[in-house]
Structures are given as C-alpha cells and as structure tokens.
Design an enzyme around this catalytic site. Structure first.
Site, PDB file in Angstrom:
ATOM      1  N   SER A 148      78.849  26.372  92.765  1.00 53.99           N
ATOM      2  CA  SER A 148      78.643  27.597  93.545  1.00 53.99           C
ATOM      3  C   SER A 148      77.445  28.354  93.016  1.00 53.99           C
ATOM      4  O   SER A 148      77.160  28.351  91.807  1.00 53.99           O
ATOM      5  CB  SER A 148      79.879  28.500  93.460  1.00 53.99           C
ATOM      6  OG  SER A 148      79.631  29.763  94.058  1.00 53.99           O
ATOM      7  N   TYR A 159      86.452  32.580  89.078  1.00 53.55           N
ATOM      8  CA  TYR A 159      85.711  31.666  89.950  1.00 53.55           C
ATOM      9  C   TYR A 159      84.356  31.310  89.353  1.00 53.55           C
ATOM     10  O   TYR A 159      83.992  30.125  89.237  1.00 53.55           O
ATOM     11  CB  TYR A 159      85.539  32.294  91.328  1.00 53.55           C
ATOM     12  CG  TYR A 159      84.835  31.391  92.308  1.00 53.55           C
ATOM     13  CD1 TYR A 159      85.478  30.298  92.849  1.00 53.55           C
ATOM     14  CD2 TYR A 159      83.515  31.638  92.694  1.00 53.55           C
ATOM     15  CE1 TYR A 159      84.839  29.447  93.746  1.00 53.55           C
ATOM     16  CE2 TYR A 159      82.860  30.807  93.597  1.00 53.55           C
ATOM     17  CZ  TYR A 159      83.526  29.715  94.117  1.00 53.55           C
ATOM     18  OH  TYR A 159      82.882  28.886  95.003  1.00 53.55           O
TER      19      TYR A 159
END
Length: 250
Positions: free
Chosen positions: A138, A151
């Site tokens: 990401s 995350y």
C-alpha cells in the site's frame, strides 16, 4: 498481460484480487483462487472455467501445508503468485483495541508469509523461467497517516520483507514485485469514513497492475498523482508528520 500461465492469487473473493483472477482467467491463464469464502470461489469458477478454487484461511498458522497440498493436486509448478489478501482496521488511541494490531498483522503480513511458504516450492519447481512473486502492499506504508498504525505497519513490514526476499532469491532468478496502490473502491474502503483522495475504481487498479506485471518491476505504484505527493512527503518526513498528517485526521 500474462497468458497461458499458472497463477495463484490470494484474497481472490473480492476487490482487486477478484478482478485480477477473473481477468487473468479470461486471458487463458490457469488461475488458482484462494479466500475464506468458498461459496464465492465456487461461483467464480462456475463463471470462469480457468479459475480453480483453493479455499483457505491465511490466519490459520497451519494453513501453509494444506494450501500446498491443494495446489499440488492441480499443478507441479507455478509461474506467478499474487499475494493480495489483506484487511484494514484503525486504531483509536482514546480507546485502543490492541488486539486489533494482531488481527491486521495476521492477515497482511503473516498471511503473506504463510502463502509464500506454501507456494515457493512450486515456483522453484518451474523450469520455464517465469517465476514471479507479486505482493500487494500500500502507498500508506510510505508516510504516516492518522489512525493507520496497524495497516501502515503491516504493509511496511510486508514491503521490507519482499524487498529483502528479492535480494535472496536473485540467484534463483525468482523476481519480486511490490504493488502499492492508493485508495481503491473495494469492500474494505467502503467502510472508510474519511476523504480518500485520488480514489479509483477496482477495474482501473487492475489495469495498472496488469499493464506492468510482465516487466516485473520492483514496485508498481499508482495513481501517479498520489505517488508523487507521497514521494515528497517521504523525503520530508518531519514536515509531513507535523504539518500534513495532522490535517488528515478524520
């Protein structure tokens, strides 16, 4: 776009993983699709003959053996693996759920490691020379974002692991790519309650990946507009952390 390859994709029941699985099957590849939701996998296989369901729960510490055994029932080698399974939860420091950190790491980092354990022997058995590992990280791992401790850390750990793995596998001619998307319209991002700049559709995200995947670059980052902003932010961490990130708070 790959054709006539044997490709394993995790997190294949929704979002980017499903889009990639279906497109790659349409192009004549033999796709092995893994997710916990076996009903969705069976439905995909019914619609796309090139898809073979390989159900599994990547949070199970013992899943590597069963996944390897399932794959070996169908193939003796793999050309490419796409480690896409992921989840996202946010940390509320005023009322922290510390177990959430473990849940996110179990899927995003350790799930990828267990998948690699299952599939690496099948990549190594490939004598054709394709041999490619693709891990979906990401852009969030490049700079700090509010409440994204779990995350961002999980994707940063995955990215570092894969970059180092690329060095260690170079003599075996197994190449490694890390995909770093921005915000993509998926069931996961549908839960976000904050603005998502440069949000793109899942089909456009798949376009970016499939257009570049054959070149096996170290990174596949998109959209370019967000990537450029984050490149500046990562080069000026103090400025980003103290001036930009606080303004992104929900």
């Amino acid at each position: 776009m790959p054709t006539n390859e044997k490709i394993w994709i995790t997190g294949a029941s929704s979002g980017i993983g499903r889009e990639l699985a279906e497109r790659l099957a349409e192009q004549g590849n033999q796709v092995f699709a893994t997710a916990r939701n076996h009903v969705v996998l069976e439905s995909m296989a019914a619609q796309y003959p090139g898809i073979t369901p390989i159900p599994g729960d990547l949070t199970d510490p013992d899943c590597s053996r069963s996944l390897n055994e399932q794959l070996k029932q169908h193939v003796t080698y793999l050309d490419r693996i796409i480690l896409n399974a992921g989840t996202c939860e946010y940390l509320e420091v005023s009322n922290p759920d510390w177990k959430m950190m473990e849940r996110v790491m179990e899927v995003n980092f350790f799930g990828a490691i267990r998948s690699l354990e299952a599939a690496l022997p099948l990549l190594q058995a490939n004598e054709r020379g394709a041999r490619h590992i693709v891990a979906v990280g990401s852009q969030a791992s490049r700079v700090t974002f509010p409440k994204a401790e779990a995350y961002g850390a999980s994707k940063a750990a995955l990215t570092y692991f894969m970059e180092t793995l690329a060095v260690d596998l170079a003599d075996q001619k197994i190449q490694v790519s890390v995909v770093q998307p921005g915000f993509v319209e998926t069931p996961l991002t549908a839960n976000n309650d904050f603005p998502m700049p440069f949000l793109m559709t899942v089909d456009k995200a798949a376009d970016h990946i499939l257009k570049r995947i054959m070149k096996k670059p170290a990174f596949i980052r998109f959209p370019s507009s967000l990537s450029s902003v984050l490149a500046v932010g990562s080069s000026l961490p103090w400025f980003w952390r103290n001036w930009v990130a606080p303004k992104l708070t929900r």
